[in-house]
Design an enzyme around this catalytic site. Structure first.
Site, PDB file in Angstrom:
ATOM      1  N   CYS A  75       0.864  -1.175   0.000  1.00  0.00           N
ATOM      2  CA  CYS A  75       0.000   0.000   0.000  1.00  0.00           C
ATOM      3  C   CYS A  75       0.903   1.228   0.000  1.00  0.00           C
ATOM      4  O   CYS A  75       1.782   1.346   0.857  1.00  0.00           O
ATOM      5  CB  CYS A  75      -0.880  -0.021   1.256  1.00  0.00           C
ATOM      6  SG  CYS A  75      -1.890   1.446   1.492  1.00  0.00           S
ATOM      7  N   GLU A 156     -13.048   1.422  -7.721  1.00  0.00           N
ATOM      8  CA  GLU A 156     -13.803   0.518  -6.839  1.00  0.00           C
ATOM      9  C   GLU A 156     -15.245   0.354  -7.286  1.00  0.00           C
ATOM     10  O   GLU A 156     -15.847  -0.696  -7.086  1.00  0.00           O
ATOM     11  CB  GLU A 156     -13.750   1.035  -5.396  1.00  0.00           C
ATOM     12  CG  GLU A 156     -12.332   1.000  -4.862  1.00  0.00           C
ATOM     13  CD  GLU A 156     -12.236   0.776  -3.382  1.00  0.00           C
ATOM     14  OE1 GLU A 156     -13.169   1.152  -2.657  1.00  0.00           O
ATOM     15  OE2 GLU A 156     -11.208   0.212  -2.949  1.00  0.00           O
ATOM     16  N   HIS A 190      -4.269   0.684  -6.551  1.00  0.00           N
ATOM     17  CA  HIS A 190      -5.449   0.498  -7.410  1.00  0.00           C
ATOM     18  C   HIS A 190      -5.143   0.776  -8.888  1.00  0.00           C
ATOM     19  O   HIS A 190      -5.843   0.314  -9.773  1.00  0.00           O
ATOM     20  CB  HIS A 190      -6.564   1.463  -7.009  1.00  0.00           C
ATOM     21  CG  HIS A 190      -7.334   1.050  -5.797  1.00  0.00           C
ATOM     22  ND1 HIS A 190      -6.739   0.798  -4.595  1.00  0.00           N
ATOM     23  CD2 HIS A 190      -8.664   0.865  -5.605  1.00  0.00           C
ATOM     24  CE1 HIS A 190      -7.673   0.474  -3.712  1.00  0.00           C
ATOM     25  NE2 HIS A 190      -8.851   0.500  -4.306  1.00  0.00           N
TER      26      HIS A 190
HETATM   27  N1  DGL Z   1      -3.994   1.171  -1.047  1.00  0.00           N
HETATM   28  C1  DGL Z   1      -3.968   2.617  -1.098  1.00  0.00           C
HETATM   29  C2  DGL Z   1      -2.662   3.085  -1.748  1.00  0.00           C
HETATM   30  O1  DGL Z   1      -1.951   2.337  -2.397  1.00  0.00           O
HETATM   31  C3  DGL Z   1      -5.156   3.202  -1.832  1.00  0.00           C
HETATM   32  C4  DGL Z   1      -6.478   3.019  -1.126  1.00  0.00           C
HETATM   33  C5  DGL Z   1      -6.594   3.775   0.166  1.00  0.00           C
HETATM   34  O2  DGL Z   1      -6.642   5.032   0.171  1.00  0.00           O
HETATM   35  O3  DGL Z   1      -6.631   3.120   1.213  1.00  0.00           O
HETATM   36  O4  DGL Z   1      -2.315   4.240  -1.599  1.00  0.00           O
END
Ligand code: DGL
Length: 268
Positions: A75, A156, A190
């Site tokens: 993430c 999403e 994403h």
């Molecule tokens: N997984 C998050 C990222 O890679 C995107 C989704 C979120 O804001 O939690 O920044």
């Protein structure tokens, strides 16, 4: 169980990190994986640093208790805010931590690109982590950062490859900050789902960076270097989420590419 056959622990704020897990599984097919998606607290992109550190530490402790031999922060937002904290927790158990930003920054710092663009969540962009990481390695490179928060909900809700993503992407990518870039990092887990749309927008005029491939490759090489690669013929996969709704189940398939068995686990 042999130490190298212990699973790799991967976590994300939700399902987006499955784009990284999918690539790790492809390049390292003998590795067992444990994935944790913190769908209960999604999105991280708009949360404070303190809260992101708290959630990330909690998940890291869970993965360490499960005996993971390595942790992957899949993430960008968690990496931007909690990388040092996760690393110090894992260090106590001599477990390496991989993240989704360092390998990409390293790669970009030593290519011919001179003017790199980055798009990501508000939190990732506000941290300037890409700019700092790239320029620390090569201060001659210019880095332009732009927060593109609408893209996560658009993806999403299934509006990628759609008129809606087209309008949103054009609006963001036409921003004057990104006008002279020669490459673009998709700084959010994403965004691999809109890779082709971004490439189409630029018509091959700039290089669009495929982060999951770079990250999975880096992990593969590093595990080999550390002699921690597994050659297990029957690897196991466990996928946990902190909240499960039909939407998450649908998204999981979209991000991972195949149906997976998601289990709800309340670790908080
Ligand atoms: N997984 C998050 C990222 O890679 C995107 C989704 C979120 O804001 O939690 O920044």
């Amino acid at each position: 169980m042999k130490e190298e056959d212990q699973p790799i622990g991967i976590f994300d704020s939700g399902m987006g990190g499955l784009t990284i897990a999918r690539e790790i599984k492809r390049l390292l097919p003998n590795e067992s994986l444990i994935y944790f998606g913190d769908s209960k607290h999604l999105p991280y992109g708009d949360k404070s640093k303190e809260v992101i550190i708290e959630y990330s530490n909690h998940i890291t402790r869970f993965l360490l208790e499960k005996g993971c031999k390595a942790i992957v922060i899949a993430c960008n937002t968690a990496t931007s805010n909690a990388l040092n904290e996760v690393k110090s927790l894992a260090k106590e158990k001599n477990v390496p931590v991989y993240d989704v930003i360092s390998p990409v920054a390293e790669k970009m710092a030593f290519t011919f690109n001179q003017n790199v663009g980055v798009i990501g969540t508000k939190s990732t962009i506000a941290s300037h982590i890409y700019k700092k990481s790239i320029r620390k390695l090569n201060r001659h490179i210019e880095v332009q950062e732009l927060a593109t928060p609408l893209l996560v909900p658009v993806i999403e809700e299934g509006f990628n490859n759609h008129d809606i993503s087209d309008v949103v992407l054009k609006t963001y990518l036409n921003n004057k900050k990104l006008q002279n870039i020669d490459s673009l990092i998709l700084g959010c887990t994403h965004y691999p789902l809109i890779l082709n749309e971004v490439k189409h927008f630029y018509q091959n005029k700039i290089q669009v960076i495929d982060s999951p491939l770079i990250v999975a490759n880096y992990i593969k090489q590093d595990l080999e270097k550390k002699r921690r690669t597994s050659y297990n013929a029957k690897p196991a996969y466990e996928f946990y989420v902190s909240d499960l709704t039909p939407t998450f189940a649908k998204l999981a398939k979209k991000f991972f590419g195949t149906n997976i068995n998601l289990k709800v686990l309340n670790i908080f």
